[in-house]
Design an enzyme around this catalytic site. Structure first.
Site, PDB file in Angstrom:
ATOM      1  N   LYS A 198    -143.527  54.077 -17.538  1.00  0.00           N
ATOM      2  CA  LYS A 198    -144.718  53.262 -17.724  1.00  0.00           C
ATOM      3  C   LYS A 198    -144.944  52.428 -16.472  1.00  0.00           C
ATOM      4  O   LYS A 198    -144.110  51.606 -16.093  1.00  0.00           O
ATOM      5  CB  LYS A 198    -144.533  52.352 -18.940  1.00  0.00           C
ATOM      6  CG  LYS A 198    -145.727  51.462 -19.215  1.00  0.00           C
ATOM      7  CD  LYS A 198    -145.573  50.723 -20.516  1.00  0.00           C
ATOM      8  CE  LYS A 198    -146.720  49.763 -20.728  1.00  0.00           C
ATOM      9  NZ  LYS A 198    -146.556  49.014 -21.973  1.00  0.00           N
ATOM     10  N   LYS A 251    -147.248  57.130 -18.686  1.00  0.00           N
ATOM     11  CA  LYS A 251    -148.406  56.281 -18.929  1.00  0.00           C
ATOM     12  C   LYS A 251    -148.712  55.476 -17.691  1.00  0.00           C
ATOM     13  O   LYS A 251    -147.781  54.885 -17.138  1.00  0.00           O
ATOM     14  CB  LYS A 251    -148.059  55.363 -20.106  1.00  0.00           C
ATOM     15  CG  LYS A 251    -149.101  54.348 -20.429  1.00  0.00           C
ATOM     16  CD  LYS A 251    -148.573  53.463 -21.519  1.00  0.00           C
ATOM     17  CE  LYS A 251    -149.566  52.347 -21.719  1.00  0.00           C
ATOM     18  NZ  LYS A 251    -149.067  51.344 -22.613  1.00  0.00           N
ATOM     19  N   SER A 277    -156.536  52.776 -21.824  1.00  0.00           N
ATOM     20  CA  SER A 277    -157.830  52.141 -22.049  1.00  0.00           C
ATOM     21  C   SER A 277    -158.764  52.217 -20.833  1.00  0.00           C
ATOM     22  O   SER A 277    -159.954  52.493 -20.986  1.00  0.00           O
ATOM     23  CB  SER A 277    -157.614  50.683 -22.451  1.00  0.00           C
ATOM     24  OG  SER A 277    -156.825  50.013 -21.492  1.00  0.00           O
TER      25      SER A 277
HETATM   26  C1  PBG Z   1    -147.943  46.988 -24.697  1.00  0.00           C
HETATM   27  C2  PBG Z   1    -148.814  48.124 -24.347  1.00  0.00           C
HETATM   28  C3  PBG Z   1    -149.828  48.185 -23.368  1.00  0.00           C
HETATM   29  C4  PBG Z   1    -150.464  49.403 -23.554  1.00  0.00           C
HETATM   30  C5  PBG Z   1    -149.818  50.056 -24.598  1.00  0.00           C
HETATM   31  N1  PBG Z   1    -148.782  49.262 -25.053  1.00  0.00           N
HETATM   32  C6  PBG Z   1    -150.326  47.210 -22.408  1.00  0.00           C
HETATM   33  C7  PBG Z   1    -149.514  46.657 -21.344  1.00  0.00           C
HETATM   34  O1  PBG Z   1    -148.403  47.112 -21.053  1.00  0.00           O
HETATM   35  O2  PBG Z   1    -149.994  45.686 -20.787  1.00  0.00           O
HETATM   36  C8  PBG Z   1    -151.639  49.885 -22.771  1.00  0.00           C
HETATM   37  C9  PBG Z   1    -152.483  50.886 -23.437  1.00  0.00           C
HETATM   38  C10 PBG Z   1    -153.829  51.057 -22.870  1.00  0.00           C
HETATM   39  O3  PBG Z   1    -154.221  50.495 -21.829  1.00  0.00           O
HETATM   40  O4  PBG Z   1    -154.589  51.819 -23.495  1.00  0.00           O
HETATM   41  N2  PBG Z   1    -146.792  46.822 -24.017  1.00  0.00           N
END
Ligand code: PBG
Length: 327
Positions: A198, A251, A277
């Site tokens: 991630k 991701k 997103s």
């Molecule tokens: C929480 C999380 C996030 C996303 C999924 N789980 C945001 C982040 O890490 O700030 C992002 C998903 C998206 O942008 O669609 N930890």
């Protein structure tokens, strides 16, 4: 015979193109994220301005929306909760009557084996400071103390009937900690999908509005990965694989297709990709402006993620594409 390659021969007829197509998007490949809002009110649907078509939903509204989507072929959801109350320990994340726990029970009761309910395991939507772990004195997430809470969240989701848990916090050792806690509580057969790779991405912007989870101070670079790194992705995925993650996720998806391919070639576990997103928002915005064909662009982006090697894709387009019979 001509003295050059006639690649067009196999593209001349639709049925020929169908015959030689290498990659296919199937309804069962897609996982649809939902944001569930803790509220006593009914029929709440608060649109998320940066994610047209997506909304924060009260549990009854979620229930109706998911029922319609399942009718159209949706097979899996990923739940995010927006609690009524946040605190430094994120205690609503592991509360028995917490919002994700409640929504999970509701959906599992209605759909049973016809729908997979996957839950996101993280603290950032539940902590008053918006970070994904407990903070130490310097204001950095304290890795090892956070593990215990993540494990509690996972067990409480499992007890509510979740079909799979998905830790997204990026603390070190979380997969092992969550796995051990699940096993001890008797959930040895409950699978775990790790957000193994991630990145600290600008493409999460709209999500943070949706989930009200932006950090109040600082950023997530001390735990999420540097977008510049490829070998590090293999180290992270390798660690999670050793800790017995069942599915490895990358991701975001679109800007990291090389990493998706790298994981596909380096591991024998299923690989997931999360079209986040910001990727959704870009296509929606360009579509709304008439700058591109939104549906065609969405399908092409998703096909690209599959072609890169993802077995499954988390995408906010899932509900709409299925609803319109496009898969
Ligand atoms: C929480 C999380 C996030 C996303 C999924 N789980 C945001 C982040 O890490 O700030 C992002 C998903 C998206 O942008 O669609 N930890």
């Amino acid at each position: 015979m001509s003295d050059f390659f006639r690649g067009r021969r196999l593209r001349m007829k639709p049925l020929l193109r169908d015959l030689v197509r290498e990659t296919e998007l199937r309804p069962q490949d897609l996982i649809m994220p939902y944001f569930v809002l803790e509220t006593a009110e009914k029929n709440v649907c608060r649109p998320i301005s940066s994610m047209p078509g997506q909304a924060q939903l009260s549990p009854d509204e979620l229930d109706r929306r998911v029922a319609r989507a399942v009718d159209k072929g949706l097979k899996a959801v990923l739940l995010f909760g927006i609690p009524a109350r946040k605190d430094p320990l994120g205690s609503e994340a592991y509360a028995e009557r917490g919002i994700v726990q409640t929504a999970t029970r509701l959906l599992k009761e209605r759909h049973r084996s016809n729908l997979l309910v996957i839950t996101d395991i993280c603290l950032c939507e539940y902590t008053s400071h918006g970070h994904c772990g407990l903070l130490d004195r310097e204001g950095e997430p304290h890795n090892d103390q956070t593990l215990e809470l993540l494990a509690r969240i996972a067990v409480s989701h499992a007890e509510s009937g979740a079909d799979m848990v998905a830790p997204s916090d990026m603390m070190d050792g979380r997969v092992g900690a969550v796995r051990a806690a699940l096993d001890e509580s008797g959930f040895v057969n409950l699978p775990l999908m790790s957000y193994a790779v991630k990145y600290a991405s600008a493409f999460y912007g709209p999500f943070r509005e949706a989930a009200e989870s932006a950090p109040k101070k600082g950023n997530r670079r001390s735990y999420q990965m540097d977008p510049a790194n490829r070998r590090e992705a293999l180290r992270e995925a390798g660690a999670d694989a050793l800790e017995d993650a069942d599915i490895l996720m990358v991701k975001p998806a679109g800007p990291y297709l090389d990493i998706v391919r790298e994981l596909r070639d380096s591991f024998d576990k299923p690989v997931a990709a999360y079209q986040v997103s910001g990727e959704y928002a870009m296509i929606k915005a360009a579509g709304a402006n008439g700058w591109l064909d939104e549906t065609a662009a969405a399908l092409e982006a998703l096909l690209g993620v599959k072609r890169a090697g993802a077995d499954m894709i988390v995408t906010y387009f899932a509900e709409e594409l299925l609803g319109r019979g496009l898969l």
